[in-house]
Design a protein around this motif. Structure first.
Motif, short mmCIF file in Angstrom:
data_model
loop_
_atom_site.label_atom_id
_atom_site.label_comp_id
_atom_site.label_asym_id
_atom_site.label_seq_id
_atom_site.Cartn_x
_atom_site.Cartn_y
_atom_site.Cartn_z
N CYS A 76 0.85 -1.20 0.00
CA CYS A 76 0.00 0.00 0.00
C CYS A 76 0.88 1.25 0.00
O CYS A 76 2.11 1.15 0.00
N THR A 77 0.25 2.41 -0.01
CA THR A 77 0.98 3.68 0.07
C THR A 77 0.44 4.50 1.23
O THR A 77 -0.77 4.69 1.34
N ILE A 78 1.35 4.96 2.07
CA ILE A 78 0.98 5.79 3.22
C ILE A 78 1.60 7.17 3.03
O ILE A 78 2.82 7.32 2.98
N PHE A 79 0.73 8.18 2.89
CA PHE A 79 1.21 9.55 2.71
C PHE A 79 1.22 10.30 4.04
O PHE A 79 0.29 10.18 4.83
N GLY A 80 2.27 11.09 4.25
CA GLY A 80 2.33 11.96 5.41
C GLY A 80 2.32 13.43 5.04
O GLY A 80 2.51 14.29 5.89
N HIS A 81 2.12 13.72 3.76
CA HIS A 81 2.10 15.11 3.31
C HIS A 81 1.19 15.25 2.10
O HIS A 81 0.86 14.27 1.44
N ASP A 82 0.78 16.48 1.81
CA ASP A 82 0.02 16.81 0.61
C ASP A 82 0.95 17.58 -0.34
O ASP A 82 1.32 18.72 -0.08
N GLY A 83 1.31 16.96 -1.47
CA GLY A 83 2.23 17.60 -2.41
C GLY A 83 1.67 18.86 -3.04
O GLY A 83 2.43 19.71 -3.49
N ILE A 84 0.35 19.02 -3.04
CA ILE A 84 -0.26 20.19 -3.68
C ILE A 84 0.18 21.50 -3.04
O ILE A 84 0.14 22.57 -3.66
N VAL A 85 0.63 21.43 -1.77
CA VAL A 85 1.00 22.67 -1.08
C VAL A 85 2.15 23.38 -1.78
O VAL A 85 2.24 24.62 -1.76
N HIS A 86 3.03 22.64 -2.45
CA HIS A 86 4.16 23.26 -3.15
C HIS A 86 3.67 24.06 -4.35
O HIS A 86 4.19 25.14 -4.66
N VAL A 87 2.64 23.53 -5.01
CA VAL A 87 2.06 24.25 -6.14
C VAL A 87 1.38 25.53 -5.66
O VAL A 87 1.51 26.60 -6.26
N ILE A 88 0.65 25.40 -4.54
CA ILE A 88 -0.05 26.56 -3.98
C ILE A 88 0.94 27.65 -3.57
O ILE A 88 0.75 28.84 -3.85
N ASN A 89 2.02 27.24 -2.91
CA ASN A 89 3.02 28.21 -2.47
C ASN A 89 3.66 28.94 -3.65
O ASN A 89 3.87 30.16 -3.62
N ALA A 90 3.96 28.19 -4.71
CA ALA A 90 4.58 28.80 -5.89
C ALA A 90 3.59 29.71 -6.61
O ALA A 90 3.95 30.79 -7.09
N ARG A 91 2.32 29.32 -6.65
CA ARG A 91 1.31 30.11 -7.34
C ARG A 91 0.97 31.39 -6.60
O ARG A 91 0.84 32.48 -7.19
N ASP A 92 0.83 31.30 -5.26
CA ASP A 92 0.32 32.41 -4.47
C ASP A 92 1.40 33.16 -3.70
O ASP A 92 1.09 34.15 -3.03
N GLY A 93 2.63 32.66 -3.76
CA GLY A 93 3.69 33.31 -2.99
C GLY A 93 3.54 33.10 -1.49
O GLY A 93 4.01 33.91 -0.69
N THR A 94 2.85 32.04 -1.10
CA THR A 94 2.64 31.74 0.31
C THR A 94 3.73 30.80 0.82
O THR A 94 4.55 30.28 0.06
N LYS A 95 3.72 30.59 2.12
CA LYS A 95 4.64 29.64 2.75
C LYS A 95 3.82 28.73 3.65
O LYS A 95 3.92 28.78 4.88
#
Length: 206
Positions: A76-95
């Motif tokens: 199986c696959t166990i995720f401990g993070h959401d990769g989408i946050v990197h896209v959001i940070n780059a798009r919106d200039g957020t951290k």
């Protein structure tokens, strides 16, 4: 010679934490050995007694995973993070940050191909069916499946169904008298009896 080399690699990996990829590839430890190794050297938050992890299990963020006693992880696959946050940070200039622990409690199992997302607690005494996508907590004593995962039945119902099937299997006396979970000398006979039961001429005509 090969056996000696494998033992040397296993000893080195188990005692130093180095050479883990070689240990995994050439020694092919069983699920219990791999869980112990991951608990000691793989960065998992913690691993309970009797837990096992298939070699094909993908744990993206080991520090975000806690396993209780007698937990089983298939491929199986166990995720401990959401990769989408990197896209959001780059798009919106957020951290922003988006991580979360996965807590799989005692006597629970995660099936082949299942995906468990961050911030999820499973069990205790629960099952995640093969291919399920778990987005939220799995209640104690429940079997879940599907995408997104939903309750299919209780663990008690699952056990009842398995016991009923076993009552009809002609090889159960061999299982009951088997020493441990796997007996290489007994396995060919078991396989033959199972094949005859499910695919044999008598069963087919019946």
């Amino acid at each position: 010679m090969i056996g000696l080399l494998k033992r040397a690699i296993a000893h080195y990996a188990k005692t130093t934490g180095r050479g883990t990829s070689l240990y995994k590839k050439f020694c092919k430890p069983d699920g219990y050995e791999w869980a112990q190794h991951m608990g000691r050297w793989g960065g998992l938050h913690s691993v309970g007694k009797g837990a096992w992890i298939n070699l094909g299990c993908n744990i993206t963020d080991p520090a975000m995973l806690r396993l209780g006693d007698n937990v089983g992880l298939s491929d199986c696959t166990i995720f401990g993070h959401d990769g989408i946050v990197h896209v959001i940070n780059a798009r919106d200039g957020t951290k922003l940050d988006s991580v979360g622990g996965v807590d799989i409690r005692a006597n629970s199992f995660v099936g082949h191909g299942a995906i468990v997302m961050p911030r999820v607690t499973i069990g205790p005494d629960s099952v995640v069916a093969a291919g399920a996508v778990v987005l939220r907590d799995v209640p104690p004593g429940m079997v879940v499946g599907g995408n997104p995962a939903r309750v299919i039945c209780t663990m008690e119902t699952l056990v009842k169904n398995i016991k009923e099937r076993c009552a009809e299997y002609p090889w159960m006396s061999l299982i009951e008298n088997r020493d441990g979970l796997f007996d290489p000398e007994l396995e060919p006979k078991l396989q033959a009896m199972r094949a005859e039961y499910f695919f044999g001429e008598e069963q087919h005509n019946g």
